[in-house]
Design a protein around this motif. Structure first.
Motif, short mmCIF file in Angstrom:
data_model
loop_
_atom_site.label_atom_id
_atom_site.label_comp_id
_atom_site.label_asym_id
_atom_site.label_seq_id
_atom_site.Cartn_x
_atom_site.Cartn_y
_atom_site.Cartn_z
N ARG A 33 -8.13 8.69 -4.12
CA ARG A 33 -7.26 7.76 -3.96
C ARG A 33 -6.97 6.87 -4.85
NH1 ARG A 33 -3.94 8.05 1.57
NH2 ARG A 33 -2.67 7.17 1.03
N SER A 106 4.64 -4.06 -9.14
CA SER A 106 4.12 -2.66 -9.97
C SER A 106 2.52 -1.96 -9.05
CB SER A 106 3.21 -2.90 -11.06
OG SER A 106 2.27 -4.29 -11.21
N HIS A 107 2.02 -0.80 -9.71
CA HIS A 107 1.02 -0.19 -9.51
C HIS A 107 -0.15 -1.06 -10.18
CE1 HIS A 107 4.06 2.35 -7.86
NE2 HIS A 107 2.83 2.80 -6.79
N HIS A 108 -0.08 -1.40 -11.14
CA HIS A 108 -1.47 -1.67 -11.95
C HIS A 108 -2.15 -2.35 -10.85
CE1 HIS A 108 1.14 -1.00 -16.06
NE2 HIS A 108 1.92 -1.25 -15.80
N LEU A 133 4.73 -4.19 -3.48
CA LEU A 133 3.92 -3.64 -4.51
C LEU A 133 2.65 -3.83 -4.62
CD1 LEU A 133 3.95 0.06 -4.26
CD2 LEU A 133 6.09 -0.60 -6.14
N HIS A 135 -1.22 -2.10 -5.81
CA HIS A 135 -2.95 -2.08 -6.10
C HIS A 135 -3.44 -2.77 -6.15
CE1 HIS A 135 -1.93 2.32 -7.17
NE2 HIS A 135 -1.11 2.54 -6.23
N TRP A 158 2.48 -4.33 3.15
CA TRP A 158 2.85 -4.53 2.41
C TRP A 158 3.97 -2.98 1.80
CZ3 TRP A 158 0.69 -6.95 -1.86
CH2 TRP A 158 -0.66 -6.80 -2.32
N GLY A 161 3.78 2.99 -0.85
CA GLY A 161 2.74 3.42 -2.10
C GLY A 161 1.70 1.64 -3.07
N THR A 162 1.58 0.95 -1.41
CA THR A 162 0.32 0.49 -2.50
C THR A 162 -0.49 0.68 -1.67
OG1 THR A 162 1.95 -1.77 -1.77
CG2 THR A 162 -0.50 -2.14 -0.88
#
Length: 363
Positions: A33, A106-108, A133, A135, A158, A161-162
């Motif tokens: 992951r 964001s997921h960036h 949220l 990464h 968080w 999804g983090t």
């Protein structure tokens, strides 16, 4: 000292291989992951940082950056090598905490490096809140000057999804006191390292933690106290609760007393409360002693369910079963949460724990 538990640190990412999961320090972590965390930060994202404190900016190689933290792993080497670092100087006796909030949207993948410099004889509490949220790959290095008293609270709140990898490394000065409190409640996967070493005799370190993992959540905490100076003390106390299928907690606590570290007093403990079936909890306390001239050293770890005698006692006083469970859980975490010593944060965390257990829906 270089071993599997204490690999050689480096700022050069080329000195680190991408982990396979066979390494001791990565064997509990779901690496499938985290692939992006092992790549160079090309088009990385960023978090919004808000604070009422003054932060300076330090470039790569600019003092005091890099004087305490030497990255022990590839992700921390990547984070420590970002172009700029936020620098917080603490040089007074403050009666209000310094609050720094990082918010993701964001997921960036984002990288961050923070330096906290507590000058001699200062007294301050710093609250680091991670929310939203993201990464996020973060490193924090902390200098605790002679006679200083510094408390740092790292609150991982968080959104789902983090993914968060964090590494905090502190050096405690002569007769200084350092307390690091880690609270992990949110995020899909959080892996937090907290390392401490000493600059001179007389230093005191306290590493405290509270974590609550629910279904499919992975919370991992790794601690290392390096008693590299004589007449230093440390106390480690982490407490976690797990509720829901697939809830996973990993706790690895390591204390090293070096051959010249005489007159050491240390103890570490981890207590885990399992609230449902289908949870997984790993607790690995390690104590490495290279000298017999110590005052005291010990460790413990325990995993269990609700104490039926506690529940029976409370219910025999007319308290409902759900309220009795709530009281037991709150009591389990109470000593750690009270050490935060920020009223609104303590109250907020108790509400969050109620939410995790669904108690708020019963009112």
């Amino acid at each position: 000292m270089t071993t599997e538990l204490h690999p050689q640190g480096s700022f050069d990412v080329a000195d680190f291989a991408v982990p396979t999961g066979k390494e001791e320090v990565w064997r509990f972590t779901p690496l499938d992951r985290l692939g992006e965390f092992f790549n160079a930060p090309a088009d990385s994202g960023s978090l919004t940082l808000t604070t009422d404190a003054h932060l300076e900016v330090l470039g790569v190689g600019e003092a005091v950056r890099g004087t305490v933290l030497v990255p022990p792993e590839l992700p921390s080497a990547l984070a420590a090598g970002v172009a700029e670092a936020d620098y917080l100087v603490l040089d007074s006796v403050a009666d209000q905490p310094v609050r720094i909030t990082m918010t993701g949207d964001s997921h960036h993948l984002s990288h961050q490096h923070l330096v906290i410099d507590a000058k001699p004889y200062s007294q301050t509490t710093v609250l680091l809140t991670y929310q939203g949220l993201a990464h996020h790959n973060a490193t924090t290095e902390i200098l605790v000057g002679e006679g200083a008293h510094l408390s740092v609270v790292s609150l991982h709140d968080w959104d789902p999804g983090t993914l968060h990898l964090g590494h905090t490394q502190a050096r405690v000065g002569k007769d200084a006191t350092y307390r690091h409190i880690v609270v992990s409640l949110g995020g899909d996967l959080v892996r937090a390292n907290s390392f401490v070493s000493y600059e001179a005799p007389g230093g005191r370190a306290e590493l405290l933690g509270v974590y609550f993992a629910d279904a499919a959540q992975h919370l991992e905490h790794r601690l290392f106290v390096d008693h590299n100076q004589p007449k230093t003390t440390s106390h480690v106390d982490y407490r976690g609760a797990l509720n829901g299928t697939g809830a996973t907690s990993i706790w690895v606590g390591d204390v090293l007393i070096r051959s010249h570290g005489e007159g050491i007093n240390t103890y570490e403990t981890n207590k885990i409360l399992l609230l449902s079936e289908g949870c997984r909890a790993e607790a690995v306390p390690n104590l490495e002693i290279e000298t017999g001239e110590i005052l005291g050293a010990g460790h413990s770890a325990s995993t269990g369910r609700f104490d039926p005698e506690q529940l029976f006692y409370l219910r025999s006083r007319g308290i409902s079963e759900s309220e009795a469970r709530r009281m037991v859980v709150r009591g389990f975490f109470a000593s750690i949460l009270s050490a935060i010593n920020i009223d609104d944060v303590e109250e907020s965390l108790l509400r969050r724990i109620d939410e995790e257990l669904g108690f708020d829906k019963e009112k």
